[in-house]
Write a protein that holds these residues in place. Structure first.
Motif, PDB file in Angstrom:
ATOM      1  N   ILE A   2       0.838  -1.199   0.000  1.00  0.00           N
ATOM      2  CA  ILE A   2       0.000   0.000   0.000  1.00  0.00           C
ATOM      3  C   ILE A   2       0.874   1.251   0.000  1.00  0.00           C
ATOM      4  N   GLU A   3       1.938   1.236   0.803  1.00  0.00           N
ATOM      5  CA  GLU A   3       2.839   2.390   0.850  1.00  0.00           C
ATOM      6  C   GLU A   3       3.514   2.631  -0.493  1.00  0.00           C
ATOM      7  N   LEU A   4       3.930   1.551  -1.175  1.00  0.00           N
ATOM      8  CA  LEU A   4       4.553   1.706  -2.488  1.00  0.00           C
ATOM      9  C   LEU A   4       3.570   2.250  -3.517  1.00  0.00           C
ATOM     10  N   LEU A   5       2.332   1.761  -3.477  1.00  0.00           N
ATOM     11  CA  LEU A   5       1.307   2.277  -4.394  1.00  0.00           C
ATOM     12  C   LEU A   5       1.092   3.768  -4.198  1.00  0.00           C
ATOM     13  N   CYS A   6       1.028   4.197  -2.948  1.00  0.00           N
ATOM     14  CA  CYS A   6       0.793   5.607  -2.647  1.00  0.00           C
ATOM     15  C   CYS A   6       2.005   6.458  -2.987  1.00  0.00           C
ATOM     16  N   SER A  40      -3.967  12.766  -5.481  1.00  0.00           N
ATOM     17  CA  SER A  40      -4.150  12.811  -4.031  1.00  0.00           C
ATOM     18  C   SER A  40      -4.947  11.620  -3.513  1.00  0.00           C
ATOM     19  N   VAL A  41      -5.530  10.833  -4.427  1.00  0.00           N
ATOM     20  CA  VAL A  41      -6.315   9.670  -4.042  1.00  0.00           C
ATOM     21  C   VAL A  41      -5.792   8.457  -4.795  1.00  0.00           C
ATOM     22  N   VAL A  42      -5.676   7.332  -4.098  1.00  0.00           N
ATOM     23  CA  VAL A  42      -5.268   6.086  -4.734  1.00  0.00           C
ATOM     24  C   VAL A  42      -6.401   5.070  -4.547  1.00  0.00           C
ATOM     25  N   ILE A  43      -6.624   4.253  -5.569  1.00  0.00           N
ATOM     26  CA  ILE A  43      -7.629   3.199  -5.501  1.00  0.00           C
ATOM     27  C   ILE A  43      -6.896   1.906  -5.165  1.00  0.00           C
ATOM     28  N   LEU A  44      -7.282   1.291  -4.050  1.00  0.00           N
ATOM     29  CA  LEU A  44      -6.637   0.059  -3.595  1.00  0.00           C
ATOM     30  C   LEU A  44      -7.456  -1.151  -4.007  1.00  0.00           C
ATOM     31  N   SER A  45      -6.781  -2.154  -4.535  1.00  0.00           N
ATOM     32  CA  SER A  45      -7.416  -3.442  -4.799  1.00  0.00           C
ATOM     33  C   SER A  45      -6.390  -4.530  -4.511  1.00  0.00           C
ATOM     34  N   ILE A  89      -4.062   9.912   0.021  1.00  0.00           N
ATOM     35  CA  ILE A  89      -2.638   9.711   0.309  1.00  0.00           C
ATOM     36  C   ILE A  89      -2.239  10.373   1.619  1.00  0.00           C
ATOM     37  N   SER A  90      -2.906  11.434   2.006  1.00  0.00           N
ATOM     38  CA  SER A  90      -2.576  12.109   3.259  1.00  0.00           C
ATOM     39  C   SER A  90      -2.864  11.238   4.484  1.00  0.00           C
ATOM     40  N   LYS A  91      -3.682  10.198   4.323  1.00  0.00           N
ATOM     41  CA  LYS A  91      -4.046   9.340   5.451  1.00  0.00           C
ATOM     42  C   LYS A  91      -3.254   8.033   5.518  1.00  0.00           C
ATOM     43  N   VAL A  92      -2.263   7.870   4.650  1.00  0.00           N
ATOM     44  CA  VAL A  92      -1.492   6.623   4.613  1.00  0.00           C
ATOM     45  C   VAL A  92      -0.729   6.401   5.899  1.00  0.00           C
TER      46      VAL A  92
END
Length: 92
Positions: free
Chosen positions: A20-24, A30-35, A83-86
């Motif tokens: 997740i950190e690498l994706l972000c 400013s937004v990433v979609i996680l799957s 991303i600010s909440k990672v």
């Protein structure tokens, strides 16, 4: 590619966290979609670890529930993460 068995739950959660950190980190918006599929491909490309997607999906679902991430209406569960909440994500 050789499948590596991740035995304990903590190491699997840590790998998902790194994914997740690498994706972000590589995302420019400013937004990433996680799957689970995205996390799996990031882990495979960067760490050489091939984990079953359903195991990643269960952990991702638990993380999304703990952090109240918005689920997108798709067949494959996808979650919206700012991303600010990672740095404040809870994994346990």
């Amino acid at each position: 590619m050789k499948k590596i068995q991740v035995e304990n739950r903590e190491s699997l959660i840590n790998l998902v966290k790194k994914g997740i950190e690498l994706l972000c980190e590589k995302n420019i918006s400013s937004v990433v979609i996680l799957s689970s599929y995205k996390i799996n491909s990031v882990l495979r490309d960067n760490y050489g670890v091939d984990i079953k997607v359903d195991r990643i999906g269960r952990i991702l679902g638990r993380v999304a529930k703990l952090n109240q991430l918005k689920r997108l209406n798709t067949n494959i569960p996808k979650y919206k993460l700012h991303i600010s909440k990672v740095s404040s994500l809870q994994f346990f």
